[in-house]
Write an enzyme that holds these catalytic residues in place. Sequence first.
Site, PDB file in Angstrom:
ATOM      1  N   GLY A 149       0.813  -1.200   0.000  1.00 23.29           N
ATOM      2  CA  GLY A 149       0.000   0.000   0.000  1.00 23.29           C
ATOM      3  C   GLY A 149       0.854   1.260   0.000  1.00 23.29           C
ATOM      4  O   GLY A 149       1.956   1.285  -0.553  1.00 23.29           O
ATOM      5  N   SER A 150       0.366   2.289   0.649  1.00 24.82           N
ATOM      6  CA  SER A 150       1.021   3.594   0.577  1.00 24.82           C
ATOM      7  C   SER A 150       2.354   3.664   1.296  1.00 24.82           C
ATOM      8  O   SER A 150       3.079   4.654   1.147  1.00 24.82           O
ATOM      9  CB  SER A 150       0.084   4.673   1.123  1.00 24.82           C
ATOM     10  OG  SER A 150      -0.983   4.897   0.222  1.00 24.82           O
TER      11      SER A 150
END
Length: 487
Positions: free
Chosen positions: A223-224
């Site tokens: 993810g981020s």
Amino acid sequence: MIAPRAQRINIPLRHVAIMCGGMLFALLANVTYLQALGTEQFEEDPRNRRTMIARFGSPRGDILLHDGTVVATSIRSGDNAFRYRRVYPTGPLYAAVTGHFSMYGTAGIERAEDAVLSGSEPRVKVRGLVDGTRGGATLRLTIDRAAQRAAYEGLRAVGLPGAVVAIEPGTGAILAMVSYPSYDPNLYATFDGARLDRVDKRLQADPRDPLLNRAIQRNYPPGSTFKIVTGGAALGSGRYGIDTPVSAPAVLRLPGTATHLRNAGGAACGDGTPSLLSAFKLSCNTPFAQIGIDLGQDALREQAERFGFDADLDVPMPVARSIYPTGMDRAQTAMSALGQFDTRATPLMIAMMAAAVANHGTLMRPYLVEDVRLPDGTVIDETESAPYRQALRPAEADRLVEMMTAVTGPGGTGTAAAVPGVTVAAKTGTAENTASGRDHAVFTGFAPVAAPRVAVGVLIEGGGFGGRVAAPVARAVFRAVLDRHAE
């Protein structure tokens, strides 16, 4: 008359004698082979009860934490055949590290360092022959007791499967390695074969996978948190600085598709052209997807590999590869820049990303074994910290530190990881999980910023927003390590 007849009779006898001699030679040759070259396969055969009994005939080396706490030891069993039994005093707490030692196999450090622990390693064996001692060598691990407990209790409080890894950035020493749910290694210490079979079948069939070490044996979409890699590639390209305005529309159409990418919650990112630092602080998707498109997959892959993606690693337990995909189109590259598509990272790698930034861009090789000691206390092996990758130039690392520090400040996505009186650098993530439809909560960060003591990676399966669910777990680990250093 007699001589020719005797000669005729001796012809078949001679053939029989030659055949018997050949068979005897073959038998002797086979025995010689088995004794000299074939013993290993018989020693490893689980049906060989003699070898199995021998493995429990002398005490196996202890496994200790950094402070000397015993987490695995051997005690007399009272059994005439199996004289020593393995005991794990803390049960599930350290199972992801120790693994187990049983009649039918090993796992974890028990497997990776079996030669040392069992005493079959040449240096241990020679010393035993010289001084007459029996048993294996003692392993002292890098694991910090307070950090391990904080990580375990944090995951248990959340109640979802996940993993936590904590690393000392300046050395690479692994301070915590937890996988949840865990299991009690003592269940494998029985000498009752039927009971052992029942235990193993039950744990193997458990849908929660308690035997899986999620910290190093499984990779996930980061993810981020992968925006650390994308941000590093952007800074290293010379085209971006932390104050550079970036294009951050509320909606971005992915090239060549009808798919529209949005920021979390569909919110706008600042005024539409925030600075790189602000976009990182708010964890906006559209600007980092656009950066990925502009830089291209080769630049992102090169940066990812500098952090250790696409490389084999052992600590000494083997670690699953963290992967940055190949052969992508521009839309897929955009998603990979957000830690999605086929990008995958182990929780260990997620911690390593923060550790590299914390150590001015130099990633130290992670390791679990501090030293190896003979029964008399003599140290025969000691791990020396060593650089593993130059992930970033120091100037780029310094800029990323500023960006990550903003994440835990007012308005950032990682305020739940903030520790009063301590400056914490972080990156949160929410990773899409197509298998179950429930997003993973991801977090990485380090503290304190001025003199980093610990870098942490947290992944909680199906946990949702990393800033809400994973960050508090990391904060507990930060506090545990920093409180110890304050003593």
